[in-house]
Write an enzyme that holds these catalytic residues in place. Structure first.
Site, PDB file in Angstrom:
ATOM      1  N   LYS A 175      -9.299  10.974  -7.006  1.00  0.00           N
ATOM      2  CA  LYS A 175     -10.618  10.339  -7.518  1.00  0.00           C
ATOM      3  C   LYS A 175     -10.699  10.570  -9.206  1.00  0.00           C
ATOM      4  CE  LYS A 175     -14.853  11.439  -7.893  1.00  0.00           C
ATOM      5  NZ  LYS A 175     -14.877  10.763  -9.536  1.00  0.00           N
ATOM      6  N   GLU A 250     -10.329  24.389 -12.072  1.00  0.00           N
ATOM      7  CA  GLU A 250     -10.160  24.638 -13.426  1.00  0.00           C
ATOM      8  C   GLU A 250     -11.512  24.313 -14.130  1.00  0.00           C
ATOM      9  OE1 GLU A 250      -8.070  26.067 -15.108  1.00  0.00           O
ATOM     10  OE2 GLU A 250      -6.659  26.128 -13.764  1.00  0.00           O
ATOM     11  N   CYS A 284     -11.510  21.674 -22.560  1.00  0.00           N
ATOM     12  CA  CYS A 284     -12.154  23.021 -21.919  1.00  0.00           C
ATOM     13  C   CYS A 284     -11.678  23.947 -22.797  1.00  0.00           C
ATOM     14  CB  CYS A 284     -11.667  23.229 -20.458  1.00  0.00           C
ATOM     15  SG  CYS A 284     -11.091  22.004 -19.702  1.00  0.00           S
ATOM     16  N   GLU A 385     -21.080  26.494 -22.606  1.00  0.00           N
ATOM     17  CA  GLU A 385     -20.158  25.422 -22.758  1.00  0.00           C
ATOM     18  C   GLU A 385     -20.761  23.991 -23.289  1.00  0.00           C
ATOM     19  OE1 GLU A 385     -17.770  23.645 -19.823  1.00  0.00           O
ATOM     20  OE2 GLU A 385     -15.817  24.004 -21.335  1.00  0.00           O
TER      21      GLU A 385
HETATM   22  C1  UN1 Z   1      -8.482  20.483 -20.919  1.00  0.00           C
HETATM   23  O1  UN1 Z   1      -9.218  20.724 -21.897  1.00  0.00           O
HETATM   24  O2  UN1 Z   1      -9.121  20.375 -19.871  1.00  0.00           O
HETATM   25  O3  UN1 Z   1      -4.417  23.338 -24.093  1.00  0.00           O
HETATM   26  C2  UN1 Z   1      -7.084  20.645 -20.935  1.00  0.00           C
HETATM   27  C3  UN1 Z   1      -4.909  22.038 -24.442  1.00  0.00           C
HETATM   28  C4  UN1 Z   1      -4.185  20.561 -23.579  1.00  0.00           C
HETATM   29  C5  UN1 Z   1      -5.185  20.950 -22.255  1.00  0.00           C
HETATM   30  C6  UN1 Z   1      -6.519  20.704 -22.184  1.00  0.00           C
HETATM   31  N1  UN1 Z   1      -2.832  20.998 -23.562  1.00  0.00           N
HETATM   32  O4  UN1 Z   1      -5.785  21.955 -25.073  1.00  0.00           O
END
Ligand code: UN1
Length: 495
Positions: A175, A250, A284, A385
């Site tokens: 999804k 994550e 993230c 965040e």
């Molecule tokens: C994410 O922001 O969920 O290291 C992943 C990085 C990318 C992956 C980000 N290769 O910014």
């Protein structure tokens, strides 16, 4: 593009049984409705999970090197289509075109890398404590996996989950985020083109709150892999816990860059700009806190602000644009609320801090690249965040104070330190509480073959990325003892 998109269940494209749909719009121009997607309900979710469950025994028995061939063929198609897909991604998600190309590339890298596991997937053979007896362990698939991906990496993150799930012999209900269903669909189409057997990979559209919720509760789903917010992650962990499903999460980050007095200023400025404002801060791993030692502070901030002033915000298809739109109006207003709170709590707004909605920005979700000074660990800006182009700066006297500040949050994903001093670089590697620490490089830009994930509320102890960590998620260990002595032998020295 355009028209109605469908779910993909048991190798067939199908609308939601209810016939209901939802639209997806371009974040750089909200009048540009890209397409409509099925709002999947309980029957659709049941169909998808059922089809994955039916396909499971056959796929689990398919030799792993054969399963891996589908990944290699999918990677070849993605290579050929890289820039077409990137353009669709910029239209749907907003990130600037060259970054969208990077997102597709990350999916390609991941598929190619994990295909290698088809001929590796190492188990263990170890001595037995008894004569004429072998002891060993091998990996088996888990079963039906629910893969729920976010909108910020619409191609890379789905592949991070789909590739290991498939090579390990699991079947999948995928999804994608309801903000990026186009890219999710285009990825599944690639697997259809390489003739992945029906039911092995199913696609279901809908919101997290409705469709995602049904999917995580389904009793035949044995594993949930989710990337997204901490709040949703905690909820999924609770649901999974009650049903004893495997779960890999994550979640958020509040990633610091530390700059010590001896750092290369220009290098640090480049890295901070890229980490904080690349992908409009919607990673993230984005740099959201900057912790700077006294001596270098004035020159670093001056250079950084000069560079922020020059960042061009706009439609990511324009090659001169540095910072694309924010994904949607909800996020735009959420970012702005954090900014207002920052000012109320006493931080100093140095640049940005506003929704851009005049002239060329009228139709999209644009936010000005923002920087706050005088931010302290007790402030919301420092703790939460934001997932937008907002950087919070704090001034410190020493390395020790910098580490203490870096660790004073509930997240622990990425981090970085700029210094030329080996002593401090190595101490930062050890002392920062995070899953990833970069030395003299930004907090973003992980490579697919290393562990990706974090500590504290960033996750539940799993790592994606590296094959050896992914296999821990997507397979189960089976231990085998073969006793060929022809008599009853008892372990633990029992006569
Ligand atoms: C994410 O922001 O969920 O290291 C992943 C990085 C990318 C992956 C980000 N290769 O910014």
């Amino acid at each position: 593009m355009g028209g109605n998109f469908l779910n993909y269940i048991g190798g067939k494209w199908k609308p939601a049984r209810s016939g209901e749909t939802f639209p997806v719009v371009n974040p750089a121009n909200c009048e540009d409705v890209i397409a409509y997607f099925p709002k999947s309900g309980v029957e659709d979710v049941n169909d998808a999970v059922e089809s994955a469950a039916q396909a499971f025994p056959g796929w689990a028995r398919t030799p792993a090197p054969k399963r891996a061939e589908f990944l290699l063929k999918a990677a070849d198609i993605l290579i050929a289509r890289k820039w077409d897909l990137a353009k669709e991604m910029t239209r749907e998600m907003g990130k600037i075109l060259k970054e969208a190309g990077g997102d597709v590339q990350e999916a390609i890298d991941c598929a190619q890398y994990l295909a290698g596991e088809g001929r590796r997937m190492l188990g263990a053979v170890t001595p037995s404590e008894l004569p004429n007896k072998w002891a060993m362990a091998f990996r088996k698939p888990v079963g039906v996996c629910a893969l729920i991906s976010p909108w910020n990496f619409p191609m890379a993150i789905p592949m991070w989950k789909i590739a290991p799930a498939l090579v390990c012999g699991n079947t999948v209900v995928f999804k994608p985020s309801s903000s990026t269903p186009v890219l999710g669909t285009l990825l599944v189409e690639v697997f259809e083109e390489v003739d992945l057997p029906p039911g092995v990979l199913n696609l279901i559209h809908g919101s997290g709150g409705e469709t995602g919720e049904l999917l995580i509760h389904h009793p035949r789903v044995q594993l949930i892999s989710f990337t997204g917010s901490v709040e949703t992650g905690k909820h999924i962990a609770e649901v999974a816990g009650k049903q004893m499903k495997k779960v890999s999460l994550e979640l958020g980050g509040k990633n610091p860059v530390i700059v010590l007095d001896d750092a290369d200023v220009d290098l640090a400025v480049e890295g901070i700009l890229w980490g904080a404002y690349g992908t409009t801060g919607q990673r993230c791993t984005a740099t959201s806190r900057l912790i700077v030692q006294d001596g270098i502070y004035p020159v670093l901030l001056q250079n950084l602000i000069q560079r922020i002033q020059k960042l061009k915000v706009g439609n990511g298809l324009d090659p001169t644009v540095d910072v694309g739109p924010v994904i949607n109006q909800h996020q735009l207003h959420k970012i702005h609320a954090y900014v207002q709170k920052g000012t109320q709590e006493g931080a100093t707004l140095r640049i940005g801090g506003e929704i851009l909605n005049q002239g060329e920005y009228k139709k999209g979700n644009f936010y000005a690249p923002t920087l706050f000074e005088d931010v302290s660990p007790s402030m919301t800006l420092f703790q939460e965040e934001i997932f937008g182009p907002v950087l919070s700066v704090m001034r410190v006297r020493s390395f020790e104070e910098a580490i203490q500040a870096a660790n004073a949050v509930r997240f622990g994903l990425s981090s970085s330190i700029y210094t030329r001093d080996l002593h401090f670089a190595f101490r930062a590697m050890e002392e920062i509480d995070a899953g990833i620490t970069y030395i003299n490089a930004p907090t973003i830009g992980s490579e697919v073959h290393l562990p990706f994930g974090g500590v504290k509320e960033t996750g539940n102890g799993h790592r994606e990325g590296a094959a050896w960590t992914l296999l821990e998620i997507f397979s189960e260990w089976k231990t085998i003892y073969v006793d060929y002595s022809g008599r009853l032998q008892k372990a633990q020295g029992i006569e």
